[in-house]
Design a protein around this motif. Structure first.
Motif, PDB file in Angstrom:
ATOM      1  N   GLU A 233       0.859  -1.179   0.000  1.00 44.62           N
ATOM      2  CA  GLU A 233       0.000   0.000   0.000  1.00 44.62           C
ATOM      3  C   GLU A 233       0.894   1.227   0.000  1.00 44.62           C
ATOM      4  N   TYR A 234       0.472   2.301  -0.692  1.00 49.62           N
ATOM      5  CA  TYR A 234       1.301   3.501  -0.763  1.00 49.62           C
ATOM      6  C   TYR A 234       0.521   4.699  -0.252  1.00 49.62           C
ATOM      7  N   GLU A 235       1.124   5.433   0.697  1.00 49.02           N
ATOM      8  CA  GLU A 235       0.526   6.649   1.233  1.00 49.02           C
ATOM      9  C   GLU A 235       1.093   7.846   0.484  1.00 49.02           C
ATOM     10  N   GLN A 236       0.229   8.478  -0.307  1.00 45.51           N
ATOM     11  CA  GLN A 236       0.681   9.583  -1.163  1.00 45.51           C
ATOM     12  C   GLN A 236       1.169  10.768  -0.337  1.00 45.51           C
ATOM     13  N   GLU A 237       0.447  11.106   0.715  1.00 47.83           N
ATOM     14  CA  GLU A 237       0.772  12.312   1.480  1.00 47.83           C
ATOM     15  C   GLU A 237       2.117  12.198   2.174  1.00 47.83           C
ATOM     16  N   SER A 238       2.365  11.076   2.814  1.00 51.79           N
ATOM     17  CA  SER A 238       3.631  10.898   3.534  1.00 51.79           C
ATOM     18  C   SER A 238       4.708  10.240   2.686  1.00 51.79           C
ATOM     19  N   GLU A 239       4.359   9.816   1.451  1.00 50.26           N
ATOM     20  CA  GLU A 239       5.292   9.158   0.530  1.00 50.26           C
ATOM     21  C   GLU A 239       5.946   7.940   1.179  1.00 50.26           C
ATOM     22  N   ARG A 240       5.086   7.087   1.739  1.00 54.71           N
ATOM     23  CA  ARG A 240       5.575   5.871   2.393  1.00 54.71           C
ATOM     24  C   ARG A 240       4.985   4.646   1.698  1.00 54.71           C
ATOM     25  N   LEU A 241       5.849   3.673   1.445  1.00 54.26           N
ATOM     26  CA  LEU A 241       5.425   2.390   0.900  1.00 54.26           C
ATOM     27  C   LEU A 241       5.286   1.416   2.063  1.00 54.26           C
ATOM     28  N   LEU A 242       4.055   0.920   2.269  1.00 54.12           N
ATOM     29  CA  LEU A 242       3.776   0.005   3.371  1.00 54.12           C
ATOM     30  C   LEU A 242       3.757  -1.419   2.836  1.00 54.12           C
ATOM     31  N   VAL A 243       4.612  -2.256   3.375  1.00 56.17           N
ATOM     32  CA  VAL A 243       4.722  -3.650   2.953  1.00 56.17           C
ATOM     33  C   VAL A 243       4.373  -4.542   4.143  1.00 56.17           C
ATOM     34  N   SER A 244       3.393  -5.415   3.950  1.00 60.38           N
ATOM     35  CA  SER A 244       3.008  -6.363   4.997  1.00 60.38           C
ATOM     36  C   SER A 244       3.436  -7.761   4.578  1.00 60.38           C
ATOM     37  N   LEU A 245       4.310  -8.360   5.347  1.00 63.26           N
ATOM     38  CA  LEU A 245       4.729  -9.742   5.116  1.00 63.26           C
ATOM     39  C   LEU A 245       3.741 -10.645   5.847  1.00 63.26           C
ATOM     40  N   ILE A 246       2.977 -11.436   5.099  1.00 63.96           N
ATOM     41  CA  ILE A 246       1.884 -12.206   5.697  1.00 63.96           C
ATOM     42  C   ILE A 246       2.340 -13.600   6.105  1.00 63.96           C
ATOM     43  N   LYS A 247       2.767 -14.415   5.137  1.00 63.39           N
ATOM     44  CA  LYS A 247       3.103 -15.799   5.466  1.00 63.39           C
ATOM     45  C   LYS A 247       3.906 -16.421   4.333  1.00 63.39           C
ATOM     46  N   VAL A 248       4.480 -17.585   4.621  1.00 58.84           N
ATOM     47  CA  VAL A 248       5.168 -18.419   3.632  1.00 58.84           C
ATOM     48  C   VAL A 248       4.688 -19.849   3.859  1.00 58.84           C
ATOM     49  N   ARG A 249       4.494 -20.589   2.762  1.00 53.58           N
ATOM     50  CA  ARG A 249       4.012 -21.963   2.876  1.00 53.58           C
ATOM     51  C   ARG A 249       4.877 -22.910   2.045  1.00 53.58           C
ATOM     52  N   LYS A 250       4.954 -24.164   2.508  1.00 60.39           N
ATOM     53  CA  LYS A 250       5.599 -25.277   1.804  1.00 60.39           C
ATOM     54  C   LYS A 250       7.086 -25.017   1.522  1.00 60.39           C
ATOM     55  N   LEU A 251       7.805 -24.565   2.531  1.00 60.85           N
ATOM     56  CA  LEU A 251       9.243 -24.369   2.354  1.00 60.85           C
ATOM     57  C   LEU A 251       9.946 -25.712   2.212  1.00 60.85           C
ATOM     58  N   GLN A 252      11.046 -25.707   1.465  1.00 59.00           N
ATOM     59  CA  GLN A 252      11.833 -26.925   1.230  1.00 59.00           C
ATOM     60  C   GLN A 252      13.246 -26.695   1.756  1.00 59.00           C
ATOM     61  N   PRO A 253      13.462 -26.878   3.078  1.00 58.73           N
ATOM     62  CA  PRO A 253      14.790 -26.617   3.650  1.00 58.73           C
ATOM     63  C   PRO A 253      15.744 -27.778   3.383  1.00 58.73           C
ATOM     64  N   PRO A 254      17.042 -27.558   3.565  1.00 53.74           N
ATOM     65  CA  PRO A 254      18.004 -28.650   3.361  1.00 53.74           C
ATOM     66  C   PRO A 254      17.929 -29.700   4.461  1.00 53.74           C
ATOM     67  N   ALA A 255      17.390 -29.353   5.639  1.00 51.43           N
ATOM     68  CA  ALA A 255      17.262 -30.307   6.747  1.00 51.43           C
ATOM     69  C   ALA A 255      15.780 -30.513   7.062  1.00 51.43           C
ATOM     70  N   ASP A 256      15.527 -31.404   8.023  1.00 50.28           N
ATOM     71  CA  ASP A 256      14.142 -31.704   8.390  1.00 50.28           C
ATOM     72  C   ASP A 256      13.473 -30.521   9.067  1.00 50.28           C
ATOM     73  N   SER A 257      14.198 -29.863   9.956  1.00 55.23           N
ATOM     74  CA  SER A 257      13.635 -28.711  10.653  1.00 55.23           C
ATOM     75  C   SER A 257      13.982 -27.430   9.906  1.00 55.23           C
ATOM     76  N   CYS A 258      13.181 -26.387  10.169  1.00 51.68           N
ATOM     77  CA  CYS A 258      13.390 -25.129   9.454  1.00 51.68           C
ATOM     78  C   CYS A 258      13.030 -23.969  10.379  1.00 51.68           C
ATOM     79  N   SER A 259      13.919 -22.975  10.452  1.00 51.77           N
ATOM     80  CA  SER A 259      13.664 -21.748  11.216  1.00 51.77           C
ATOM     81  C   SER A 259      13.849 -20.572  10.265  1.00 51.77           C
ATOM     82  N   PRO A 260      12.785 -20.184   9.538  1.00 51.44           N
ATOM     83  CA  PRO A 260      12.936 -19.199   8.466  1.00 51.44           C
ATOM     84  C   PRO A 260      12.774 -17.749   8.940  1.00 51.44           C
TER      85      PRO A 260
END
Length: 442
Positions: free
Chosen positions: A179-206
């Protein structure tokens, strides 16, 4: 004297007898009146019970008329008489369907051309005034025409399958919103989620690093989620960028895994140019993208370019998607320098048509994500070729060639360029993506 006394005694005895019988007559009168009133109440109760049973029976008959085929005697009716045996199988065969009916007031009318504002009346009574107030649903549906059924399955909202449909070889999928706020010239980025990661090991801490290209020196970082292949972040980040430069910027998400030795392993990336998005204060765009593996090979001498090819043999259309370039050797590192890519279709080394991308300012790693289509008959694929030239322009100066690559049949190319062309032909209507090395030759 004695006779007079006898008469007086007789009259007194008669009066006493009359007084003795008066209460008996009163009791009889009260009993008769009570019987009459009881009889009246009994008949009233019988009448009310009969009326309620009659109403219930009428409603049942109206419901039977609604679910049963209805015959009409109107010669100008829209539908002809149908027997029960003809219609009943259609209704029972689709038990989950909803009957679609025409009200009886439309009998003999050209109801297809009626507007919403027009009052509908029965032709048999032109002076009928539409009744106001609530009406019984059974009363309004009695005598209606069953013209078909509606399948509720066709009107359901499409299911969101972004968390269930993953292509073969997928290494993960990332959801975010911008989302972009024109007045303050700020780009708002929301990181929501990630699914089905394929790590090199069994456990994953992303965790995720977010860049706003072309600036690759600074980034924003999410929190680390412990032991999960499907992390839920729900974190917000802010980038300060002017509206004039916004469409020249590109978001880059890098997803990392932290192992037990605290080492970071890159699991995949998402590159998202902002030039194709309409960003406003009241327009929050939610997007998902599949992770891509980063090209870990060092860039070639003049840089590399990534693009996809696709050929539609039915339409005779050749499609080129210019994705990005990296490691370009700019003549001058300045924001006044702009880089674009020109795509040219050749046939027998003869120029046919060319198209070019928008210019990206001051970046040796520009991102484009632009699609171009060319008309090319299937019989021409053995003699046609594509030339992609990376060009740099500076204000007040002429254009400089930074590198060039040609893909096509065996007549013009060898190696990766020939393999890319042949794979495109062998997989019609499918985008085939590859990196190619730039050469500094005309």
């Amino acid at each position: 004297m004695w006779g007079r006394n006898r008469l007086q005694l007789a009259s007194e005895a008669e009066g006493l007898q009359t007084l003795r019988h008066a209460p008996l007559e009163l009791e009889q009168a009260v009993a008769v009146a009570g019987g009459i009133l009881g009889g009246i109440l009994f008949f009233v109760l019988i009448g009310i019970t009969a009326y309620l049973l009659w109403r219930k029976f009428c409603c049942f008959l109206s419901y039977k008329k609604f679910i049963s085929p209805v015959k009409t005697t109107n010669k100008n009716g829209l539908f002809q008489d149908q027997s029960t045996s003809e219609i009943q199988p259609k209704i029972t065969s689709r038990s989950r369907s909803i009957p679609f009916i025409i009200p009886p007031t439309l009998q003999g009318r050209d109801w297809i051309n009626l507007t919403n504002e027009e009052h509908i009346q029965d032709d048999r009574d032109p002076y009928m005034i539409p009744q106001s107030g609530p009406r019984s649903s059974f009363h309004s549906l009695a005598g209606a025409y069953v013209v078909g059924t509606i399948n509720p399955e066709l009107y359901k909202f499409p299911e969101d399958r972004s968390e269930t449909d993953f292509p073969e070889g997928n290494i993960g999928r990332l959801w975010f919103s911008i989302e972009y706020e024109q007045e303050s010239e700020r780009l708002l980025v929301s990181l929501i989620k990630v699914r089905k990661l394929q790590p090199p090991a069994d456990s994953c801490s992303p965790f995720v690093k977010i860049y706003l290209l072309p600036d690759e020196r600074s980034y924003l970082q999410s929190k680390t989620k412990r032991k999960t292949l499907n992390p839920q972040f729900d974190e917000n980040f802010v980038f300060q960028v002017s509206s004039r430069m916004l469409l020249q910027r590109t978001l880059k998400f890098l997803v990392y895994h932290v192992d037990k030795q605290k080492k970071h392993h890159l699991l995949g990336q998402v590159i998202f140019p902002l030039k194709n998005e309409t960003l406003t204060d009241d327009n929050k765009v939610v997007i998902w993208r599949d992770l891509e593996k980063e090209n870990l090979e060092p860039p070639s001498e003049y840089g590399d370019v990534q693009f996809s090819l696709s050929y539609n043999d039915y339409l005779g259309r050749l499609t080129v998607v210019v994705l990005r370039a990296r490691g370009l050797k700019l003549q001058e590192e300045s924001h006044a320098v702009s880089v674009y890519i020109k795509v040219s279709l050749m046939n027998h080394n003869k120029f046919i048509k060319s198209k070019k991308t928008a210019a990206v300012l001051g970046s040796p790693n520009p991102v484009y994500n632009e699609t171009f289509s060319f008309k090319a008959d299937q019989t021409e694929l053995d003699t046609a070729s594509l030339s992609l030239s990376v060009l740099q322009t500076t204000k007040g100066e002429k254009t400089h060639l930074l590198g060039r690559v040609v893909v096509g049949p065996f007549m013009y190319t060898r190696g990766k360029e020939l393999e890319h062309w042949n794979e495109m032909i062998s997989k019609p209507k499918e985008l085939v993506k590859r990196w190619h090395t730039l050469c500094h030759s005309m």
